[in-house]
Enzyme design. Sequence first.
Site, PDB file in Angstrom:
ATOM      1  N   TYR A 124       1.032  -0.968   0.229  1.00 14.86           N
ATOM      2  CA  TYR A 124      -0.136   0.186  -0.068  1.00 14.86           C
ATOM      3  C   TYR A 124       1.656   1.079   0.147  1.00 14.86           C
ATOM      4  O   TYR A 124       0.332   2.605  -0.701  1.00 14.86           O
ATOM      5  CB  TYR A 124      -0.433  -0.271   1.169  1.00 14.86           C
ATOM      6  CG  TYR A 124      -2.095  -0.892   1.121  1.00 14.86           C
ATOM      7  CD1 TYR A 124      -3.078  -0.636   0.511  1.00 14.86           C
ATOM      8  CD2 TYR A 124      -1.543  -2.118   1.758  1.00 14.86           C
ATOM      9  CE1 TYR A 124      -4.128  -1.233   0.463  1.00 14.86           C
ATOM     10  CE2 TYR A 124      -2.710  -3.735   1.302  1.00 14.86           C
ATOM     11  CZ  TYR A 124      -4.278  -3.098   0.814  1.00 14.86           C
ATOM     12  OH  TYR A 124      -4.786  -4.001   0.451  1.00 14.86           O
ATOM     13  N   PHE A 413     -10.134  -4.342  10.278  1.00 11.69           N
ATOM     14  CA  PHE A 413     -11.151  -4.093  10.255  1.00 11.69           C
ATOM     15  C   PHE A 413     -11.128  -4.678   8.644  1.00 11.69           C
ATOM     16  O   PHE A 413     -10.333  -4.380   8.060  1.00 11.69           O
ATOM     17  CB  PHE A 413     -11.700  -2.944   9.873  1.00 11.69           C
ATOM     18  CG  PHE A 413     -11.227  -1.846   9.621  1.00 11.69           C
ATOM     19  CD1 PHE A 413     -10.927  -1.070   8.292  1.00 11.69           C
ATOM     20  CD2 PHE A 413      -9.827  -0.698  10.408  1.00 11.69           C
ATOM     21  CE1 PHE A 413      -9.742  -0.515   7.937  1.00 11.69           C
ATOM     22  CE2 PHE A 413      -9.431   0.107  10.558  1.00 11.69           C
ATOM     23  CZ  PHE A 413      -8.816   0.423   8.889  1.00 11.69           C
TER      24      PHE A 413
END
Length: 413
Positions: A124, A413
Amino acid sequence: MTSTDLRALRPEEWDTWYRTFELAFGGVPESDEERALWRDVTDFGRALAAWDGGQVAGTALSHPFRLSVPGGALVPAAGVSAVGVAPTHRRRGILTAMMRRQLDDVHAAGEPLAVLCASEPEIYGRFGYGPAAYALFGEADTARVTLAVPPGTDDTEEVRLRLADPEESLAECEALYARRLAARPGMIRRLPHWERLGVLDPAGERDGASPLRCVLAGSGGELRGYARYAVKPDWDLSGPKGAVVVRDVEALDPAAYAALWRYLFGIDLTSAVRFGPRPMDDPLRHLVSDLRRCGLRVRDTLYLRPVDVGAALAARTYTTAVDVVLEVGDDFCPWNTGRWRLAGDTGGAACERTGDPADLALGARELGEVYLGGTSLAALAGTGRVRELRPGALERATAAFSWPVAPWLPHGF
């Protein structure tokens, strides 16, 4: 780039979409309880599917979170999740296409931040995400480690402990969690259904441990803290050597916090307490008698990138007065590229484009790393990723961006 159709997910496609996500992460199906929760928290307008004919080739999702930032504001932040590419479609540009679409959508929605939990950190960085929060994990040898607890920790009128059903106590524990939000950067205001994550306890995933348990710490009839945990029994010829597996510990004051840990350290027939993620500045580090016997490990947890540099930097406050011009580079979100004047202090901030000479030069990823105050600009300057263009600017900006409380993400999450 392979020829795929990238579009928002439809509710009737969720099962097919989620199976592709599971496949990308090893192919082990989750429990029915977990799948039901993740479906409940899916915002279908924010879920993307890359289709190759009738096959889902890629998945991505974002949640409309509010993230606690330095100063206590809860700032809109896209919580990027469920990112996966089918093994048959890797290295065809699908991930990049999904990241491109997702960040364009987040920018259009006016959300200044995007955050994620990285399965592999190197993936990322090229999309502008940097590690903004870290956490401690450990296993304390409770046969040898003791706790130095503060006054008022004893089970008296000041702190009373009681066992509670995790489900039945969920609402009051969530109310306490909400009171803690503004105090620590990196915490997320939980949306509807997200409170279920704290008590999710599939029997098939306990690995020999007990069902989830909960202990509450109260004072004067008010809840002051809670801990959720399980006990994993174990024995050898010398006797019991079970482990307490801690999931959550939250408290409003030092006495309640220490009382909960003392309870966890003292559970019968156990000789270890496994914990994590805990904040880097967790008071537990200063309560234990022997850090070396706690097996502490550090892991990156929350990755952050500014989607709108001006709005993001204006949304937090600063430890000392700052007036600095930042030369920001952002190849993936070019609308952020350019010079920005940041002026602020403990009361608030403004950040606008400027043509004035730059004081510091850095990329969006570096801004993401320092945004919550857990990493210093000076540390990144030592790697060459932040450059000082005006003498003295680095020291002053480093002090301003710092924060007295370490950022922390309580759960993924």
